[in-house]
Design a protein around this motif. Structure first.
Motif, mmCIF file in Angstrom:
data_model
loop_
_atom_site.group_PDB
_atom_site.id
_atom_site.type_symbol
_atom_site.label_atom_id
_atom_site.label_comp_id
_atom_site.label_asym_id
_atom_site.label_seq_id
_atom_site.Cartn_x
_atom_site.Cartn_y
_atom_site.Cartn_z
ATOM 1 N N VAL A 39 0.917 -1.268 0.027
ATOM 2 C CA VAL A 39 0.058 0.253 0.090
ATOM 3 C C VAL A 39 0.790 1.109 0.128
ATOM 4 N N ASP A 40 0.769 2.175 -0.918
ATOM 5 C CA ASP A 40 1.152 3.537 -1.016
ATOM 6 C C ASP A 40 0.859 4.529 -0.030
ATOM 7 N N GLU A 41 1.331 4.533 1.138
ATOM 8 C CA GLU A 41 0.849 5.627 2.047
ATOM 9 C C GLU A 41 1.110 7.299 1.632
ATOM 10 N N CYS A 42 1.985 7.390 1.018
ATOM 11 C CA CYS A 42 2.319 8.762 0.363
ATOM 12 C C CYS A 42 1.192 9.270 -0.483
ATOM 13 N N ARG A 43 0.372 8.325 -1.075
ATOM 14 C CA ARG A 43 -0.837 8.921 -1.860
ATOM 15 C C ARG A 43 -1.999 9.242 -1.195
ATOM 16 N N ASP A 44 -2.104 9.255 0.262
ATOM 17 C CA ASP A 44 -3.304 9.401 1.021
ATOM 18 C C ASP A 44 -3.661 10.636 0.651
ATOM 19 N N ALA A 45 -5.027 10.762 1.166
ATOM 20 C CA ALA A 45 -5.690 12.381 0.766
ATOM 21 C C ALA A 45 -4.839 13.408 1.927
ATOM 22 N N ARG A 46 -4.442 12.711 2.829
ATOM 23 C CA ARG A 46 -3.806 13.280 3.888
ATOM 24 C C ARG A 46 -2.526 12.966 4.124
ATOM 25 N N PRO A 47 -1.366 13.541 3.485
ATOM 26 C CA PRO A 47 0.209 13.182 3.611
ATOM 27 C C PRO A 47 0.316 13.038 5.013
ATOM 28 N N PRO A 48 0.938 11.746 5.412
ATOM 29 C CA PRO A 48 1.335 11.507 6.763
ATOM 30 C C PRO A 48 2.614 12.464 7.205
ATOM 31 N N CYS A 49 3.367 12.864 6.440
ATOM 32 C CA CYS A 49 4.851 13.742 6.864
ATOM 33 C C CYS A 49 4.544 15.070 7.051
ATOM 34 N N GLY A 50 3.439 15.661 6.993
ATOM 35 C CA GLY A 50 3.008 17.247 7.212
ATOM 36 C C GLY A 50 3.881 18.044 6.343
ATOM 37 N N ALA A 51 4.870 18.556 6.906
ATOM 38 C CA ALA A 51 5.847 19.764 6.153
ATOM 39 C C ALA A 51 6.721 19.281 5.381
ATOM 40 N N GLY A 52 6.983 17.938 5.691
ATOM 41 C CA GLY A 52 8.061 17.109 5.132
ATOM 42 C C GLY A 52 7.649 16.462 3.822
ATOM 43 N N SER A 53 8.542 15.521 3.139
ATOM 44 C CA SER A 53 8.088 14.826 1.884
ATOM 45 C C SER A 53 8.177 13.386 2.337
ATOM 46 N N CYS A 54 7.223 12.837 1.613
ATOM 47 C CA CYS A 54 6.806 11.401 2.026
ATOM 48 C C CYS A 54 7.564 10.452 0.978
ATOM 49 N N GLU A 55 8.306 9.310 1.355
ATOM 50 C CA GLU A 55 8.790 8.558 0.552
ATOM 51 C C GLU A 55 8.293 6.884 0.649
ATOM 52 N N ASN A 56 7.611 6.469 -0.104
ATOM 53 C CA ASN A 56 7.254 5.118 -0.092
ATOM 54 C C ASN A 56 8.279 3.992 -0.335
ATOM 55 N N LEU A 57 7.979 3.076 0.524
ATOM 56 C CA LEU A 57 8.674 1.892 0.891
ATOM 57 C C LEU A 57 8.164 0.599 0.967
ATOM 58 N N PRO A 58 8.485 -0.726 0.399
ATOM 59 C CA PRO A 58 7.744 -1.857 0.333
ATOM 60 C C PRO A 58 7.068 -2.326 1.676
ATOM 61 N N GLY A 59 5.947 -2.044 1.816
ATOM 62 C CA GLY A 59 5.418 -2.292 3.096
ATOM 63 C C GLY A 59 5.467 -1.158 4.159
ATOM 64 N N ALA A 60 5.880 -0.149 3.565
ATOM 65 C CA ALA A 60 5.905 1.072 4.801
ATOM 66 C C ALA A 60 6.462 2.329 3.880
ATOM 67 N N TYR A 61 6.659 3.479 4.688
ATOM 68 C CA TYR A 61 6.964 4.842 4.118
ATOM 69 C C TYR A 61 8.130 5.695 5.028
ATOM 70 N N ARG A 62 8.781 6.490 4.215
ATOM 71 C CA ARG A 62 9.631 7.295 5.190
ATOM 72 C C ARG A 62 9.572 8.846 4.728
ATOM 73 N N CYS A 63 9.673 9.518 6.031
ATOM 74 C CA CYS A 63 9.446 10.916 5.682
ATOM 75 C C CYS A 63 10.767 11.898 5.856
ATOM 76 N N LEU A 64 10.790 12.619 4.752
ATOM 77 C CA LEU A 64 11.932 13.359 4.894
ATOM 78 C C LEU A 64 11.864 14.733 5.002
ATOM 79 N N CYS A 65 12.288 15.229 6.313
ATOM 80 C CA CYS A 65 11.996 16.634 6.954
ATOM 81 C C CYS A 65 12.940 17.672 6.556
ATOM 82 N N PRO A 66 12.596 18.921 6.147
ATOM 83 C CA PRO A 66 13.330 19.889 5.723
ATOM 84 C C PRO A 66 13.962 20.666 6.971
#
Length: 721
Positions: A39-66
């Motif tokens: 499941v690609d969590e970064c494509r949710d209507a509400r991005p999970p990382c807020g002010a950062g950028s979301c990076e999808n991973l197999p079975g997970a995702y990662r937040c890249l903060c400015p």
């Protein structure tokens, strides 16, 4: 990092929920018998990382903060980093404010950020402005600056400049002198004989004797004084050293008094004195011991502010201003109460005297006094109540006299005096001129003379009352204000007051109004015999007054109206005048002649009485003269006592002399032949004398004796009265 897996639809139970078992993968499990999809969590209507950028991973995702953000504890979102809480990024002289992803530095006054977002650094105000200029030096400080002001200046309340210090207002400067503030300092001005000290805090005395030494006093001794000095020296005879060290003349006349010259007058001289003959009042000794007139008017204030002083030989005269009159002593001027002296000056209104003039007061504040009518009236434009015409001004025209109208009489022409003696006014009607003061009217006085008063022409022209003319279309009678119409020509030298009808001219003291010339002329007081202007001297008339001139050795008394003997200072003024009048040669000659005449008449009356009564006597005419002359002894005694002791002494001595002379003459009547003296037996029986002849002699003796006191009083009372 987080992840999720998706099971196939057929693996779910009928109830819609996946059945427990091998298709449910719990978090953290590694094996699953089900076929799973990422499941690609970064494509949710509400991005999970807020002010950062979301990076999808197999079975997970990662937040890249400015920058300025960091991942949370679950690493599922970016959270803001509070830089202000982590330390002091702005430095101490500032205030840090956190912002989203960053922070802001607010510098305190006196600090400034060198770069945006950088730390606060001190501002050097001394390099960026004219602080403390021009009377001070700017010194930078951490976050501020200070002014080092020059001497005589102090920092302003805002500390940005240096202001002058007013040492004079602050006090403690130039004591005893005049302090003047200057820019950055002050000046000290000291009185003469003083100078300012080194610090100019006070004025110190100048020791002239120390500074100038022998150059000041030469051979004399110099003595320093506060603010000055004096030279002390040995003075010549007639001089003494004063408070200033100088030699001053000694006034021997004042020091030793009147006994220095005796009866003469002491006159002080420089270093000496001299005795000179006394001068009359109003005179002073001049060069060569001559008496010269004293100009009492020289100081300009002798008569006060309301008069002009006029110097006279031996005296002076105060010529008072209008509204003032001379006082009884003639040396001052006092206000004239016109309300008392000028009767009816305000008509029926209230008169109030003021200094040098008077006021006519109206009962209401909306009224004004009209000098032309002598009444209080409302100002022009106000509603005036109807007033009946005064009965004294209603003049019915005489039927037999018709007004004679001469062409041009309604015009205004020149008005002349009686006999064309001079111009009175330029702009008058014929009625105004001829019914008041004029004697001729028109361009040429001689061609149009005014009618004679009382004539038919005068009655036809004038209403019959002097100072009243007919005016208006209906011929209403109106008063003529001569004071306004003729100005100063109606009352030259005096105060003109209009009346209804006519006018009055009030002249200054010493003048009277001359109606022919229409001016106040001098009253010659010396020609008035009843006034006795100058008793015992020569009266000299002056303009508006007069003065007395006495012939030496007589002098004027305190009243300045009588001449008395110069040695009468020991007696009072009235007694000196009496002596002067009684002992003068003219008075003595008149009294002696009168006494001799009455003595001859008295002797003739006695001889005639003896003849008519056929009374015989051995007394001769000389005996009768001596018999009648006894009263003159009593007269002399009575006059002398009256001059010495006044009227009381005169009446007492005269009464005593009358009684003694009466008793003496009655007793002496027995010396006539055939007469018998009165005795106690006659008085007791009521019989005076016996015989007809003796009774006649006694009656004649009693009559003569009774007349003697009457003669004594009648011939002497006016000498001491």
């Amino acid at each position: 990092m987080a992840g999720s897996w998706h099971c196939p639809r057929e693996a779910h139970s009928a109830g819609g929920a996946p059945p427990p078992g091998p298709c449910s993968r719990a978090r953290g499990t590694r094996a699953s018998p089900c076929s799973l999809a990422d499941v690609d969590e970064c494509r949710d209507a509400r991005p999970p990382c807020g002010a950062g950028s979301c990076e999808n991973l197999p079975g997970a995702y990662r937040c890249l903060c400015p920058e300025g953000y960091r991942t949370g504890a679950r690493q599922a979102e970016c959270q803001d980093v509070d830089e202000c809480a982590a330390g002091t990024p702005c430095g101490l002289p500032s205030h840090c404010t956190n912002t989203a992803g960053s922070f802001r530095c607010e510098c305190r006054p006196g600090y400034r950020a060198q770069a945006p977002g950088g730390p606060c650094m001190d501002v050097n105000e001394c390099l960026e402005g004219d602080f403390c200029f021009p009377h001070g030096e700017c010194l930078n400080a951490d976050g501020s600056y200070t002014c080092l002001c020059a001497q005589g200046f102090a920092a302003a309340p805002d500390g940005a400049s240096c202001l002058d210090v007013d040492e004079c207002r602050r006090g403690g400067a130039c004591e005893g002198g005049r302090c003047v503030n200057t820019e950055g300092s002050f000046d000290c001005y000291c009185p003469a004989g003083f100078r300012a000290g080194p610090d100019k805090t006070d004025c110190q005395d100048v020791d002239e004797c120390q500074d100038y030494r022998d150059a000041l006093c030469g051979a004399q001794r110099c003595e320093n004084l506060p603010g000055s000095y004096r030279c002390v020296a040995d003075c010549d005879p007639g001089y003494e050293a004063g408070s200033n060290g100088q030699c001053h003349d000694v006034d021997e006349c004042e020091t030793y008094g009147a006994h220095l010259c005796g009866a003469q007058r002491c006159q002080n001289l420089p270093g000496s004195y001299r005795c000179v003959a006394p001068c009359d009042p109003g005179y002073e000794p001049g060069p060569g011991s001559q008496c010269h007139d004293v100009d009492e008017c020289a100081n300009g204030t002798r008569c006060g502010v309301h008069a002009v002083c006029h110097n006279l030989p031996g005296a002076f005269q105060c010529l008072c201003d209008q509204g003032y009159e001379t006082t009884r002593d003639g040396h001052h001027c006092q206000d004239v109460n016109e309300c008392e002296t000028l009767q009816g000056v305000c008509g029926a209104e209230l008169c109030e005297n003021v200094e040098g003039s008077f006021l006519c007061l109206c009962p209401s504040s909306d009224q004004e006094f009209d000098p032309m009518t002598g009444r209080c009236t409302r100002p022009p434009g106000a509603a005036l109540p109807s007033r009946p015409e005064p009965p004294e001004l209603r003049v019915e025209p005489e039927p037999e006299l018709e007004p004679v109208l001469v062409p041009g009489e309604g015009a205004r022409r020149e008005c002349y005096r009686q006999g064309c003696g001079g111009l009175l006014a330029w702009n008058t009607t014929r009625q105004e001129c001829c019914c008041t003061l004029g004697g001729g009217w028109g361009p040429e006085c001689s061609t149009r003379p005014c009618p004679t008063r009382g004539s038919a022409q005068y009655q036809a022209l004038c209403p019959g009352i002097g100072g009243i003319v007919a005016s208006g279309p209906h011929g209403a009678l109106a008063d003529v204000d001569e004071c306004v119409l003729f100005g100063s020509h109606a009352c030259m030298g005096g105060v003109c007051v209009n009346k209804v009808p006519g006018y009055a001219c009030y002249c200054p003291s010493g003048y009277y109004y001359e109606r022919e010339q229409l001016e106040c002329v001098d009253n010659d007081e010396c020609q008035d015999e009843e006034a006795e202007a100058c008793v015992g001297g020569r009266c000299v008339n002056t303009v508006g007054s007069y003065y007395c001139s006495c012939q030496a050795p007589l002098v004027l008394d305190a009243s300045q109206r009588r001449c008395v003997a110069n040695d009468s200072q020991a007696l009072d003024a009235n007694q000196a005048v009496c002596w002067q009048e009684v002992v003068s040669p003219d008075i003595l000659a008149l009294q002696a002649s009168s006494a001799l005449a009455w003595l001859i008449v008295e002797v003739l009356v006695i001889l005639l009485s003896l003849y008519l009564m056929t009374v015989n006597t051995d007394l001769t005419t000389i005996d009768l003269v001596a018999f009648s002359g006894y009263k003159y002894v009593g007269m002399i005694v009575g006059v002398v006592s009256g001059l010495l002791f006044g009227r009381t002494g005169y009446y007492l001595l005269l009464s005593w002399c009358c009684v003694t002379i009466f008793f003496f003459m009655v007793r002496a009547g027995g010396t006539w032949p055939g007469a018998r003296r009165l005795g106690p037996e006659d008085l007791g029986t009521g019989v005076l004398v016996r015989g007809a002849k003796n009774q006649l002699r006694m009656y004649l003796t009693m009559a003569i004796a009774a007349l003697q006191p009457l003669f004594m009083y009648w011939l002497t009372y006016h000498l001491v009265w």
